[in-house]
Design a protein around this motif. Sequence first.
Motif, PDB file in Angstrom:
ATOM      1  N   PHE A  77       6.244   9.546   5.352  1.00 55.90           N
ATOM      2  CA  PHE A  77       5.416  10.748   5.252  1.00 55.90           C
ATOM      3  C   PHE A  77       4.078  10.383   4.622  1.00 55.90           C
ATOM      4  O   PHE A  77       3.913   9.309   4.027  1.00 55.90           O
ATOM      5  CB  PHE A  77       6.108  11.827   4.408  1.00 55.90           C
ATOM      6  CG  PHE A  77       6.251  11.453   2.945  1.00 55.90           C
ATOM      7  CD1 PHE A  77       5.333  11.900   2.007  1.00 55.90           C
ATOM      8  CD2 PHE A  77       7.293  10.646   2.519  1.00 55.90           C
ATOM      9  CE1 PHE A  77       5.452  11.563   0.668  1.00 55.90           C
ATOM     10  CE2 PHE A  77       7.421  10.297   1.178  1.00 55.90           C
ATOM     11  CZ  PHE A  77       6.498  10.752   0.250  1.00 55.90           C
ATOM     12  N   GLY A  78       3.125  11.291   4.769  1.00 60.87           N
ATOM     13  CA  GLY A  78       1.866  11.156   4.042  1.00 60.87           C
ATOM     14  C   GLY A  78       1.015   9.986   4.490  1.00 60.87           C
ATOM     15  O   GLY A  78       0.860   9.738   5.680  1.00 60.87           O
ATOM     16  N   ASP A  79       0.530   9.201   3.543  1.00 62.61           N
ATOM     17  CA  ASP A  79      -0.617   8.310   3.743  1.00 62.61           C
ATOM     18  C   ASP A  79      -0.395   6.853   4.143  1.00 62.61           C
ATOM     19  O   ASP A  79      -1.343   6.081   3.971  1.00 62.61           O
ATOM     20  CB  ASP A  79      -1.467   8.352   2.463  1.00 62.61           C
ATOM     21  CG  ASP A  79      -2.783   7.604   2.629  1.00 62.61           C
ATOM     22  OD1 ASP A  79      -3.137   7.210   3.751  1.00 62.61           O
ATOM     23  OD2 ASP A  79      -3.463   7.370   1.634  1.00 62.61           O
ATOM     24  N   PRO A  80       0.620   6.299   4.675  1.00 60.39           N
ATOM     25  CA  PRO A  80       1.981   6.831   4.641  1.00 60.39           C
ATOM     26  C   PRO A  80       2.807   6.182   3.520  1.00 60.39           C
ATOM     27  O   PRO A  80       2.514   5.078   3.084  1.00 60.39           O
ATOM     28  CB  PRO A  80       2.534   6.411   6.010  1.00 60.39           C
ATOM     29  CG  PRO A  80       1.821   5.122   6.313  1.00 60.39           C
ATOM     30  CD  PRO A  80       0.471   5.208   5.639  1.00 60.39           C
ATOM     31  N   HIS A  81       3.827   6.892   3.121  1.00 59.40           N
ATOM     32  CA  HIS A  81       4.770   6.436   2.108  1.00 59.40           C
ATOM     33  C   HIS A  81       6.124   6.237   2.790  1.00 59.40           C
ATOM     34  O   HIS A  81       6.558   7.077   3.578  1.00 59.40           O
ATOM     35  CB  HIS A  81       4.886   7.454   0.975  1.00 59.40           C
ATOM     36  CG  HIS A  81       3.549   7.856   0.421  1.00 59.40           C
ATOM     37  ND1 HIS A  81       2.819   7.055  -0.421  1.00 59.40           N
ATOM     38  CD2 HIS A  81       2.803   8.971   0.627  1.00 59.40           C
ATOM     39  CE1 HIS A  81       1.674   7.662  -0.733  1.00 59.40           C
ATOM     40  NE2 HIS A  81       1.644   8.823  -0.102  1.00 59.40           N
ATOM     41  N   LEU A  82       6.765   5.143   2.467  1.00 60.81           N
ATOM     42  CA  LEU A  82       8.023   4.754   3.107  1.00 60.81           C
ATOM     43  C   LEU A  82       9.134   4.670   2.083  1.00 60.81           C
ATOM     44  O   LEU A  82       8.988   4.011   1.049  1.00 60.81           O
ATOM     45  CB  LEU A  82       7.847   3.390   3.790  1.00 60.81           C
ATOM     46  CG  LEU A  82       9.103   2.729   4.370  1.00 60.81           C
ATOM     47  CD1 LEU A  82       9.578   3.484   5.602  1.00 60.81           C
ATOM     48  CD2 LEU A  82       8.833   1.258   4.705  1.00 60.81           C
ATOM     49  N   THR A 105      -4.431   6.262   6.157  1.00 59.85           N
ATOM     50  CA  THR A 105      -3.868   6.511   7.479  1.00 59.85           C
ATOM     51  C   THR A 105      -2.703   7.476   7.370  1.00 59.85           C
ATOM     52  O   THR A 105      -2.146   7.681   6.292  1.00 59.85           O
ATOM     53  CB  THR A 105      -3.372   5.206   8.133  1.00 59.85           C
ATOM     54  OG1 THR A 105      -2.321   4.638   7.325  1.00 59.85           O
ATOM     55  CG2 THR A 105      -4.498   4.198   8.271  1.00 59.85           C
ATOM     56  N   ALA A 106      -2.336   8.073   8.494  1.00 63.04           N
ATOM     57  CA  ALA A 106      -1.184   8.976   8.541  1.00 63.04           C
ATOM     58  C   ALA A 106      -0.590   8.901   9.945  1.00 63.04           C
ATOM     59  O   ALA A 106      -1.231   8.438  10.888  1.00 63.04           O
ATOM     60  CB  ALA A 106      -1.593  10.400   8.190  1.00 63.04           C
ATOM     61  N   THR A 107       0.642   9.367  10.074  1.00 61.99           N
ATOM     62  CA  THR A 107       1.365   9.230  11.337  1.00 61.99           C
ATOM     63  C   THR A 107       0.904  10.281  12.336  1.00 61.99           C
ATOM     64  O   THR A 107       1.061  11.480  12.128  1.00 61.99           O
ATOM     65  CB  THR A 107       2.881   9.349  11.103  1.00 61.99           C
ATOM     66  OG1 THR A 107       3.286   8.335  10.172  1.00 61.99           O
ATOM     67  CG2 THR A 107       3.644   9.172  12.405  1.00 61.99           C
TER      68      THR A 107
END
Length: 423
Positions: free
Chosen positions: A138-143, A183-185
Amino acid sequence: MRPLSTDPCAFSPCLAATSPCKILKCNSEFWAATSGSHHLGAEETPEFCTALRAYAHCTRRTARTCRGDLAYHSAVHGIDDLMVQHNCSKDGPTSQPRLRTLPPGDSQERSDSPEICHYEKSFHKHSAAPNYTHCGLFGDPHLRTFTDTFQTCKVQGAWPLIDNNYLNVQVTNTPVLPGSSATATSKLTIIFKSFQECVEQKVYQAEMDELPAAFADGSKNGGDKHGANSLKITEKVSGQHIEIQAKYIGTTIVVRQVGRYLTFAVRMPEEVVNAVEDRDSQGLYLCLRGCPLNQQIDFQTFRLAQASEGRARRKGPSLPAPPEAFTYESATAKCREKLPVEDLYFQSCVFDLLTTGDVNFMLAAYYAFEDVKMLHSNKDKLHLYERTRALAPGNAAPSEHPWALPALWVALLSLSQCWLGLL
């Protein structure tokens, strides 16, 4: 480790992240209008032909923007075939017919699927119950990986999240703003591979402003096999939240659109997670191995720098900021509205507000944690906290006290000053 491809079209039929091609919307509308139509008598064929003409009209509207798109060309040929099969004229009304309810006995409502098509039912023969794991992006992205490692990554372009014997998941991440490192998905592709008598191969594709409640072929289940009901899409909130149940592999997938971008969460048995023929290929599997070191962002250093910058601004003259910009203090206050526990989801929210200025990223972190609460099997591991340092992906040990490392530095500095005084 390197990305599978920098070309977002390399993994699946090309639907670029910002492409205006709306073939998925055409497919979904046709499916919604004709579900159960194979049960119709000859007297209702005109209604089916009307839906076909509406489908053809929809594809023509998006023809110019769908050149080279395999899903688009497949739909066009499929329409021509159905027109011939049902003796439909290309001339006639194109208004959308009423939506149909699925009749009893339709393949999407069958409950008599073979036992092999229900993972949990077939598992009772084994010595132990299955262990479930969770991965989210999600987000900026976070995994958050299957091993509960939490990372903030760059990973611009197309990257594989999951790649095993049963399904593939790939995301495409694009800059939030032109020239931005954030960045974002913007696109998600899921391929469910054909499995015994349960499901045919199915492809699900979502992108910015397009979250279909159907697979790319317009269907909502696993096809015509006897166990087709073991794979099903459910729309929770139109255009914002869908859930895919793949019972034959004990897997639940949640996809959301929050603001302009997508979030992904999955619950999957460890047995399925590790079902790969080539163990070496797992290095390309972000949900299992995490992001490569050169793609990881030092989250803790960034946060401390922002906090220090905020303190410096309070001591010095204030500078005008754009209306959408957040300070460290205003970002933490905003994130606390939805995320009262200052865990890594909270810190991710703060990070995203500082890097993007987009309040929707706060909601992305909130919904990501809501999905964790629903999907994670260990309720004692819902919250994750900062780690003292980033080791090799999957090997970083969580710190019980996030402040422990800075405190250690202070102690060592004091001790060194004492020794210098003695000398």
